[in-house]
Write a protein that holds these residues in place. Structure first.
Motif, mmCIF file in Angstrom:
data_model
loop_
_atom_site.group_PDB
_atom_site.id
_atom_site.type_symbol
_atom_site.label_atom_id
_atom_site.label_comp_id
_atom_site.label_asym_id
_atom_site.label_seq_id
_atom_site.Cartn_x
_atom_site.Cartn_y
_atom_site.Cartn_z
ATOM 1 N N TYR A 1 -34.233 -62.750 17.459
ATOM 2 C CA TYR A 1 -32.839 -62.595 17.087
ATOM 3 C C TYR A 1 -32.698 -61.685 15.878
ATOM 4 C CZ TYR A 1 -31.775 -66.394 20.294
ATOM 5 O OH TYR A 1 -31.627 -67.159 21.414
ATOM 6 N N LEU A 2 -33.632 -61.864 14.912
ATOM 7 C CA LEU A 2 -33.593 -61.040 13.706
ATOM 8 C C LEU A 2 -33.823 -59.573 14.054
ATOM 9 C CD1 LEU A 2 -33.146 -61.992 10.810
ATOM 10 C CD2 LEU A 2 -35.558 -61.571 10.393
ATOM 11 N N LEU A 3 -34.803 -59.357 14.936
ATOM 12 C CA LEU A 3 -35.107 -57.991 15.371
ATOM 13 C C LEU A 3 -33.904 -57.367 16.067
ATOM 14 C CD1 LEU A 3 -38.765 -58.099 16.702
ATOM 15 C CD2 LEU A 3 -37.870 -56.885 14.731
ATOM 16 N N LEU A 4 -33.247 -58.181 16.925
ATOM 17 C CA LEU A 4 -32.078 -57.683 17.649
ATOM 18 C C LEU A 4 -30.985 -57.275 16.661
ATOM 19 C CD1 LEU A 4 -30.739 -57.314 20.447
ATOM 20 C CD2 LEU A 4 -29.799 -59.587 20.164
ATOM 21 N N LEU A 5 -30.815 -58.098 15.612
ATOM 22 C CA LEU A 5 -29.791 -57.813 14.607
ATOM 23 C C LEU A 5 -30.085 -56.492 13.893
ATOM 24 C CD1 LEU A 5 -27.259 -59.114 13.318
ATOM 25 C CD2 LEU A 5 -28.739 -59.946 11.529
ATOM 26 N N VAL A 6 -31.326 -56.346 13.414
ATOM 27 C CA VAL A 6 -31.698 -55.110 12.716
ATOM 28 C C VAL A 6 -31.576 -53.913 13.654
ATOM 29 C CG1 VAL A 6 -33.560 -53.910 11.526
ATOM 30 C CG2 VAL A 6 -33.213 -56.328 11.146
ATOM 31 N N ALA A 7 -31.990 -54.137 14.900
ATOM 32 C CA ALA A 7 -31.940 -53.043 15.869
ATOM 33 C C ALA A 7 -30.511 -52.567 16.087
ATOM 34 C CB ALA A 7 -32.556 -53.490 17.188
ATOM 35 N N THR A 8 -29.554 -53.523 16.196
ATOM 36 C CA THR A 8 -28.181 -53.092 16.471
ATOM 37 C C THR A 8 -27.522 -52.517 15.229
ATOM 38 O OG1 THR A 8 -27.719 -55.441 16.354
ATOM 39 C CG2 THR A 8 -27.461 -54.387 18.478
ATOM 40 N N VAL A 9 -27.865 -53.060 14.038
ATOM 41 C CA VAL A 9 -27.205 -52.551 12.832
ATOM 42 C C VAL A 9 -27.704 -51.147 12.511
ATOM 43 C CG1 VAL A 9 -26.919 -52.876 10.358
ATOM 44 C CG2 VAL A 9 -26.784 -54.826 11.861
ATOM 45 N N LEU A 10 -29.025 -50.947 12.538
ATOM 46 C CA LEU A 10 -29.557 -49.678 12.042
ATOM 47 C C LEU A 10 -30.011 -48.738 13.160
ATOM 48 C CD1 LEU A 10 -31.606 -50.974 9.002
ATOM 49 C CD2 LEU A 10 -29.404 -49.840 8.978
ATOM 50 N N VAL A 11 -30.911 -49.219 14.026
ATOM 51 C CA VAL A 11 -31.552 -48.289 14.969
ATOM 52 C C VAL A 11 -30.561 -47.798 16.012
ATOM 53 C CG1 VAL A 11 -33.473 -47.967 16.521
ATOM 54 C CG2 VAL A 11 -33.700 -49.487 14.566
ATOM 55 N N ASN A 12 -29.868 -48.755 16.655
ATOM 56 C CA ASN A 12 -28.886 -48.355 17.665
ATOM 57 C C ASN A 12 -27.483 -48.441 17.089
ATOM 58 O OD1 ASN A 12 -30.786 -47.934 19.722
ATOM 59 N ND2 ASN A 12 -30.910 -50.142 20.039
ATOM 60 N N ASN A 13 -27.308 -47.909 15.908
ATOM 61 C CA ASN A 13 -25.991 -47.993 15.270
ATOM 62 C C ASN A 13 -24.903 -47.485 16.209
ATOM 63 O OD1 ASN A 13 -23.679 -46.906 13.574
ATOM 64 N ND2 ASN A 13 -24.829 -48.146 12.133
ATOM 65 N N PHE A 14 -23.824 -48.297 16.316
ATOM 66 C CA PHE A 14 -22.806 -47.982 17.320
ATOM 67 C C PHE A 14 -22.116 -46.657 17.061
ATOM 68 C CE2 PHE A 14 -21.277 -51.104 20.542
ATOM 69 C CZ PHE A 14 -22.510 -51.690 20.685
ATOM 70 N N VAL A 15 -21.885 -46.348 15.793
ATOM 71 C CA VAL A 15 -21.116 -45.142 15.511
ATOM 72 C C VAL A 15 -22.009 -43.908 15.524
ATOM 73 C CG1 VAL A 15 -19.596 -44.028 13.855
ATOM 74 C CG2 VAL A 15 -19.521 -46.492 14.138
#
Lengths: 193, 184
Positions: free
Chosen positions: A4-18
Motif C-alpha cells: 500500500y505504501l509503495l502504491l501511494l508513493v508510486a501514484t504521488v510521485l512516479v505516476n503523478n497525475f498531472v
C-alpha cells in the motif's frame, strides 16, 4: 502494508497525475495563479477524489459487474462524481463558511476535473481492490495537490521576474510546467510495482 | 432484457442520489449567502447610492453576484482592498466616474442662498438635514456621511461639500501611509 505504501508513493510521485499522466491540466493551469486558492483547490480535490474513487469502486463491484452492465461505467462514474461534489458543497457551505469562501467556485469546478474520472477508470483498469482504490484515489489527489501548490508558488515568483515580452503570461507558465514534467520524469524507476 | 435492467438500475441509482441530494439540501440549508453579509460589513454603511445601487446591502449582494468591486466612493481604496481579499480577486483602482479625493467631507448649506424647498431633505439617506418648507435648512455635521446625494437636487446650488478639517478629536493614525520598504 508495504504494498500500500509503495502504491501511494508510486501514484504521488512516479505516476503523478498531472505531470506524468497529463490529467487535470485545466485546473492545474487555471487555479495556479495564487498559492492561497491553489491550497483551497487542493483540499477540495483530495476530499472529492478519495470519496469518488471509493464510491465508484462500490458501484462497479456491487452493481455493474453482477448485473453485467459494465458498459455503463463511464456514465455511472460521472453521476457519482457529480453527486459527491454537490453533496460536499452543501455540507461545506453549512458547516464552515470560511472554508466555503476559500474554495469558492473551485468546488463545483471539480466535477469537470478529468483527473477525478481518470482515477475511477484507472482503478477499474488496473483491478484494484477496495483499499487499493482508496489509496490510489488519495495518492493521485495528493500528487495533484503537490504539483499544483508548487506550480502556483513558482508562478507567484514569476509574476515578479523580468520575463522577455514574448514569453509573458501563459507562455512562461507552459514552459515552467514542461520543465516540471521533465523533472518528475526523474522519479521513474524509483518504485517498481 | 439487459437493456431493461440497465435502464432500471440506472434509474434507481439516479433516484437514490437525487433523494440524497434533496435531503442534503434541506438538512444543510443555509439561510443567506454569508458572503453578502461579510461584504456588507466591510462597506461603510453610508447608504449613499453612489455605486448605482439603493444602498450598501444591495451593492454587497451585487458584488457577491460578480459586480465590479471598485464602485464604493466613500469607502475608497481601503474598502476595495478588503473586498478584493475577501473575494479572492485583484484589487483595482476606484471607478473613474468618482473623484479621487476621498478625504472625509460633509455637506454645507450656504444659508443665505437657501430657498427652503426641502428637496435636499428628501434626498438625504441619513436624515442629517434639518429644516421645513420655506424655512432655511441646515446640515447636522455629525450625522452627515459625506455621500453628496443632496448636492444634485438643490435648485439653487447652495450645497457644497467641505473637507472636514483634521483636529485632535478626529485624528486617526494612518500607519499604512507610512512607506515601509524591505531591505534585502
Amino acid at each position: 502494508m508495504t504494498d500500500y505504501l509503495l502504491l501511494l508513493v508510486a501514484t504521488v510521485l512516479v505516476n503523478n497525475f498531472v505531470l506524468v499522466q497529463f490529467l487535470g491540466l485545466c485546473p492545474f493551469m487555471g487555479v495556479s495563479s495564487r498559492t492561497e486558492t491553489a491550497i483551497g483547490m487542493s483540499f477540495a480535490t483530495i476530499f472529492v477524489m478519495t470519496v469518488a474513487s471509493l464510491l465508484s469502486y462500490l458501484v462497479t463491484t456491487y452493481l455493474l459487474v453482477p448485473l453485467n452492465i459494465e458498459y455503463l461505467t463511464t456514465m455511472s462514474f460521472i453521476l457519482v462524481i457529480a453527486v459527491v461534489v454537490q453533496f460536499t458543497e452543501m455540507v461545506v457551505h453549512k458547516t464552515s463558511a470560511s472554508l466555503y469562501r476559500l474554495l469558492g467556485i473551485f468546488l463545483p469546478l471539480i466535477t469537470t476535473n478529468c483527473a477525478v474520472l481518470g482515477v475511477a477508470l484507472l482503478n477499474l483498469r488496473s483491478h484494484h481492490n477496495f483499499f487499493e482504490s482508496i489509496i490510489y484515489g488519495f495518492g493521485a489527489s495528493v500528487g495533484f495537490s503537490l504539483v499544483l501548490v508548487m506550480f502556483s508558488a513558482m508562478r507567484e515568483k514569476l509574476a515578479n521576474a523580468d520575463v522577455p515580452t514574448p514569453f509573458k503570461g501563459a507562455a512562461i507558465a507552459m514552459i515552467t510546467a514542461g520543465l516540471m514534467s521533465l523533472a518528475f520524469m526523474g522519479f521513474t524507476g524509483l518504485v517498481k510495482l | 432484457m439487459t437493456l431493461l435492467i440497465a435502464i432500471l438500475v440506472f434509474g434507481l441509482i439516479a433516484a437514490l442520489f437525487g433523494a440524497l441530494l434533496g435531503y442534503a439540501s434541506i438538512r444543510f440549508k443555509v439561510d443567506a449567502d454569508p458572503i453578502v453579509e461579510q461584504i456588507d460589513a466591510i462597506l461603510p454603511q453610508t447608504q449613499c447610492g453612489q455605486c448605482g445601487y439603493p444602498g450598501c446591502k444591495p451593492y454587497a449582494q451585487a458584488v457577491a453576484d460578480g459586480e465590479a468591486i471598485n464602485k464604493c466612493a466613500p469607502g475608497g481604496e481601503d474598502t476595495i482592498k478588503k473586498i478584493a481579499d475577501l473575494m479572492g480577486v485583484e484589487a483595482e483602482p476606484l471607478d473613474e466616474s468618482h473623484e479621487k479625493d476621498n478625504r472625509p467631507k460633509v455637506a454645507f448649506i450656504i444659508e443665505e442662498d437657501c430657498i427652503g424647498c426641502t428637496k435636499c431633505i428628501q434626498a438625504c439617506p441619513v436624515d442629517a438635514i434639518l429644516g421645513a418648507a420655506k424655512q432655511m435648512h441646515t446640515i447636522i455635521a455629525d450625522e452627515c456621511t459625506g455621500c453628496d446625494l443632496c448636492v444634485a437636487p438643490c435648485p439653487v446650488d447652495c450645497i457644497e461639500m467641505r473637507v472636514v478639517p483634521e483636529t485632535t478629536q478626529n485624528w486617526l493614525w494612518d500607519l499604512n501611509s507610512i512607506p515601509v520598504q524591505q531591505i534585502d
